[in-house]
Motif scaffolding. Structure first.
Motif: not given
Length: 124
Positions: A17-21
């Motif tokens: 998983s990754l969380r982009l901002s």
């Protein structure tokens, strides 16, 4: 002056998983429809997800439905893209964009402002 600055990209293994901002300045994300697009090497830019200005409506590409979630934090004036169950086909540069008060759209030409992009690489 509108500025969109993406962050959070990186290298991750398949299934991760990754969380982009996307931090916005010069506009208020709660008053604008925001979208995420991506572009892989040698391919056209493609739609990923969008959230309308009121936050009451979202739109996703079929390829990411059930895996990606778009959201925003009005207090931080930031839009996020949570990406789960990543696979190598998700490898691309991911861009944040805005189209004012319009409905969520998958058409890149309807978005007026774009960020510089953040690279996401998924290894098998």
């Amino acid at each position: 002056q509108v500025q969109l600055v993406e962050s959070g990209g990186g290298l991750v293994q398949a299934g991760g998983s990754l969380r982009l901002s996307c931090a916005a300045s010069g506009l208020t994300v709660s008053a604008n429809t925001m979208g995420w697009f991506r572009q892989a090497p040698g391919k056209e830019r493609e739609f990923v997800a969008a959230i309308n200005w009121s936050g009451g409506s979202t739109l996703y590409a079929d390829s990411v439905k059930g895996r990606f979630t778009i959201s925003r934090d009005n207090a931080k004036n930031t839009v996020f893209l949570q990406m789960n169950s990543l696979n190598p086909e998700d490898t691309a540069v991911y861009y944040c964009a805005t189209r004012g008060r319009g409905s969520p759209s998958g058409r890149p030409h309807e978005y007026a402002y774009w960020g510089q992009g953040t690279q996401v690489a998924v290894s098998s």
